[in-house]
Scaffold this motif. Structure first.
Motif, mmCIF file in Angstrom:
data_model
loop_
_atom_site.group_PDB
_atom_site.id
_atom_site.type_symbol
_atom_site.label_atom_id
_atom_site.label_comp_id
_atom_site.label_asym_id
_atom_site.label_seq_id
_atom_site.Cartn_x
_atom_site.Cartn_y
_atom_site.Cartn_z
ATOM 1 N N LEU A 188 53.846 44.979 34.290
ATOM 2 C CA LEU A 188 53.239 43.654 34.196
ATOM 3 C C LEU A 188 52.370 43.363 35.414
ATOM 4 N N ALA A 189 52.872 43.750 36.588
ATOM 5 C CA ALA A 189 52.093 43.522 37.802
ATOM 6 C C ALA A 189 50.789 44.311 37.763
ATOM 7 N N HIS A 190 50.827 45.532 37.251
ATOM 8 C CA HIS A 190 49.626 46.358 37.149
ATOM 9 C C HIS A 190 48.592 45.683 36.243
ATOM 10 N N ASP A 191 49.028 45.233 35.058
ATOM 11 C CA ASP A 191 48.103 44.580 34.134
ATOM 12 C C ASP A 191 47.582 43.265 34.710
ATOM 13 N N PHE A 192 48.468 42.540 35.368
ATOM 14 C CA PHE A 192 48.069 41.267 35.951
ATOM 15 C C PHE A 192 47.049 41.481 37.069
ATOM 16 N N ASN A 193 47.189 42.543 37.820
ATOM 17 C CA ASN A 193 46.213 42.847 38.864
ATOM 18 C C ASN A 193 44.836 43.108 38.279
ATOM 19 N N ASN A 194 44.787 43.738 37.106
ATOM 20 C CA ASN A 194 43.505 43.924 36.438
ATOM 21 C C ASN A 194 42.867 42.577 36.076
ATOM 22 N N PHE A 195 43.686 41.647 35.545
ATOM 23 C CA PHE A 195 43.165 40.321 35.205
ATOM 24 C C PHE A 195 42.649 39.605 36.452
ATOM 25 N N LEU A 196 43.419 39.702 37.534
ATOM 26 C CA LEU A 196 43.039 39.007 38.762
ATOM 27 C C LEU A 196 41.768 39.589 39.365
ATOM 28 N N THR A 197 41.605 40.905 39.239
ATOM 29 C CA THR A 197 40.366 41.520 39.727
ATOM 30 C C THR A 197 39.166 40.947 38.994
ATOM 31 N N THR A 198 39.309 40.764 37.690
ATOM 32 C CA THR A 198 38.222 40.190 36.893
ATOM 33 C C THR A 198 37.967 38.740 37.299
ATOM 34 N N ILE A 199 39.028 37.950 37.459
ATOM 35 C CA ILE A 199 38.873 36.537 37.830
ATOM 36 C C ILE A 199 38.204 36.404 39.189
ATOM 37 N N LEU A 200 38.699 37.160 40.172
ATOM 38 C CA LEU A 200 38.118 37.096 41.516
ATOM 39 C C LEU A 200 36.652 37.517 41.494
ATOM 40 N N GLY A 201 36.357 38.573 40.736
ATOM 41 C CA GLY A 201 34.990 39.073 40.686
ATOM 42 C C GLY A 201 34.016 38.065 40.116
ATOM 43 N N TYR A 202 34.355 37.454 38.993
ATOM 44 C CA TYR A 202 33.444 36.495 38.379
ATOM 45 C C TYR A 202 33.357 35.195 39.184
ATOM 46 N N CYS A 203 34.456 34.828 39.850
ATOM 47 C CA CYS A 203 34.370 33.667 40.747
ATOM 48 C C CYS A 203 33.371 33.925 41.868
ATOM 49 N N ASP A 204 33.395 35.121 42.435
ATOM 50 C CA ASP A 204 32.447 35.448 43.497
ATOM 51 C C ASP A 204 31.015 35.452 42.974
ATOM 52 N N LEU A 205 30.815 35.978 41.766
ATOM 53 C CA LEU A 205 29.470 35.970 41.193
ATOM 54 C C LEU A 205 28.972 34.544 41.000
ATOM 55 N N LEU A 206 29.843 33.671 40.530
ATOM 56 C CA LEU A 206 29.445 32.275 40.342
ATOM 57 C C LEU A 206 29.125 31.598 41.668
ATOM 58 N N LEU A 207 29.956 31.858 42.671
ATOM 59 C CA LEU A 207 29.742 31.204 43.965
ATOM 60 C C LEU A 207 28.462 31.672 44.643
ATOM 61 N N HIS A 208 27.966 32.851 44.296
ATOM 62 C CA HIS A 208 26.730 33.348 44.888
ATOM 63 C C HIS A 208 25.490 32.888 44.107
#
Length: 554
Positions: A188-208
């Motif tokens: 579960l932690a492995h799959d959740f880390n994949n989701f979080l990577t996506t969330i963090l990435g798109y948040c950074d794209l939006l903030l830029h």
């Protein structure tokens, strides 16, 4: 068959032609020098033989006459169960009332089935009450004697104490359950880390994006901050599942308790209040230990306290610093006393408490005061081992009806130097023009990684698996690939195996591995070797850019 609760007493021994025939055939020597031995001497010899045999096995023997219901205990009643023979004389009622209430119906049904059938043997496991009130696990193996019509007339059972074996079996089952749960938590932690990577990435794209300002930017920042906090949760799951390396580090004890406070409230239920009295030392109270193990100790003590307060109560956790000297040495149950400053963690409940006998066996590996279905946690024996390995001490105070207090003393260590603060530059991460092959089976992580790297100027080839990667490389027209960015854990071919094959053909290619697991949890053949680059998930755009640049510039 009906198990009679009444008490009947008999003074006559129970005889059986079938048993006498068995004894005459197998126990009396065919080479006897005295062919005229009396029947009394033969009976005495048989009795001595059975007595010696039973004593050798340390088992108890019960002899049940199914015709008149009389039961005798020729051997082991006192040595195994602590009862005097006179108390057990009579019918089956004595045996029945001392079988554990939860086992009676099951055992009675099994006996009825065996006696009404055609079998000459029966065996069963159940719990039996000793004279001191405690229960032990019993394995009974019995011979059923029948008359010429096949009707059961006599039941001779040998009762063996298998408590230790049952405890080992229970421990193995709990260990297997915890291992399975750990594997589930790690996945579960492995799959959740994949989701979080996506969330963090798109948040950074939006903030830029230049259009994202004001309140909208604040909202995106809050989403990103929540994802960052969630990544801490995944680290806890990985640590619990033993998929994170355990190491002793310097930690402040209040921070460990504060991180646990919400978990404790969910763990112990609404009818128990949690009170935390934490120290106010300006310099802090630091220990050198593995935070995960300290967390496990406190959680285990909290679970024990919850079970000791079935109708509700209060759990109090306190921290402080104590100066222990040889003159005021308290009685410890763990480790040799060493004077000095210790960090104290006290866990107290208002539960039922323990008697002196329970306290005497408190830290034995298999000792428990809980029923089988209520056993949970690590067990105090494991807590004892963790504290002892950390150079600390344990002290337990408890009385019946007055609750229990467990005090943990861990050596105090100096506070670590404060981390150097690096002011964010606010500049866009440095990119490049090199070609990067991304090998990632999770589509969301692959897409956000491609967008972030292309935004930094890199040429990117994306592949979902090893076959796609080989096809794309063949279609690449001979262009040089400067970096392979590969997930370590993938279906079919792992990232490590693909990287080894690729580097065999192109020795100069650089490799950067990513994974939602930590390296310690992977198979040895899939781990990174010294000198290889590794970026754990979840990561953000800045971390990815920095690690890619580091791998390319090496």
């Amino acid at each position: 068959m009906r198990l009679d609760e009444g008490e009947q007493f008999t003074k006559t021994s129970i005889q059986s032609p079938s048993l006498d025939q068995f004894a005459a055939t197998h126990l009396i020597s065919h080479e006897s020098k005295n062919a005229h031995t009396s029947i009394e001497d033969s009976s005495s010899a048989r009795h001595d033989y059975f007595t010696i045999l039973a004593r050798a096995t340390n088992d108890a023997v019960r002899d049940w006459n199914l015709i008149n219901g009389a039961v005798s205990w020729p051997q082991g009643l006192e040595s195994l169960f602590g009862y005097e023979s006179a108390l057990a004389r009579g019918n089956i009622g004595f045996w029945q009332k001392n079988v554990h209430p939860a086992d009676r119906a099951r055992v009675a049904a099994a006996l009825h089935h065996a006696l009404s059938g055609e079998s000459n043997h029966w065996n069963g496991e159940y719990r039996f009450r000793r004279a001191d009130g405690s229960y032990i696990s019993i394995l009974e193996r019995a011979l059923i004697l029948r008359d010429n019509d096949g009707k059961a007339t006599r039941f001779i059972g040998s009762l063996m104490d298998v408590t230790a074996r049952k405890q080992l079996q229970d421990q193995l089952c709990r260990s297997q359950k915890m291992e399975a749960f750990g594997q589930l938590a790690g996945g579960l932690a492995h799959d959740f880390n994949n989701f979080l990577t996506t969330i963090l990435g798109y948040c950074d794209l939006l903030l830029h994006e230049r259009q994202i300002k004001g309140m909208l930017a604040n909202h995106v920042t809050e989403v990103r901050a929540a994802a960052g906090r969630a990544s801490t949760l995944t680290q806890q799951l990985l640590a619990f599942s033993r998929k994170q390396a355990l190491e002793n580090i310097v930690v402040e004890i209040n921070s460990v308790i504060t991180n646990l406070e919400r978990s404790l409230l969910r763990l112990i239920g609404e009818n128990i209040s949690v009170v935390c009295n934490l120290h106010h030392e300006k310099e802090g109270a630091h220990i050198k230990a593995d935070p995960t193990q300290i967390t496990q100790i406190i959680l285990n003590l909290a679970v024990n306290a919850r079970d000791a307060m079935p109708t509700g109560g209060q759990l109090t956790i306190e921290t402080g610093i104590v100066d222990l000297t040889a003159e005021i040495e308290p009685p410890f149950v763990c480790g040799e006393f060493v004077p000095g400053e210790f960090v104290l963690v006290s866990v107290a409940d208002t539960g039922v408490g323990m008697n002196e006998e329970a306290k005497a066996h408190l830290f034995e590996p298999f000792f428990t005061t809980k029923a089988d279905e209520k056993r949970s946690g690590l067990g105090l024996a494991t807590c004892y081992g963790i504290v002892h390995q950390s150079g600390g001490h344990l002290r337990v105070e408890s009385e019946n009806g007055k609750g229990t207090t467990v005090r943990i003393y861990l050596p105090r260590v100096p506070a670590p130097p404060p981390p150097s603060y690096k002011k964010p530059s606010g500049k866009k991460p440095r990119g490049g023009t090199e070609t990067i092959l991304i090998l990632e089976d999770d589509v969301s992580v692959r897409h956000i990684s491609v967008r972030m790297l292309r935004g930094l100027g890199y040429e990117v080839i994306e592949a979902a698996n090893g076959n796609d990667a080989r096809r794309l490389l063949a279609e690449n027209g001979g262009r040089k690939v400067d970096l392979l960015l590969a997930d370590l854990v993938m279906p079919q071919t792992s990232g490590r195996k693909f990287a080894d094959a690729l580097r065999a053909a192109h020795p100069n290619i650089n490799v950067l591995f990513i994974s939602g697991y930590l390296e310690e949890s992977l198979q040895p053949g899939d781990r990174c070797e010294p000198g290889m680059f590794f970026l754990p998930k979840p990561f953000d755009a800045e971390q990815l850019a920095a690690k890619v640049r580091e791998a390319l510039d090496t």
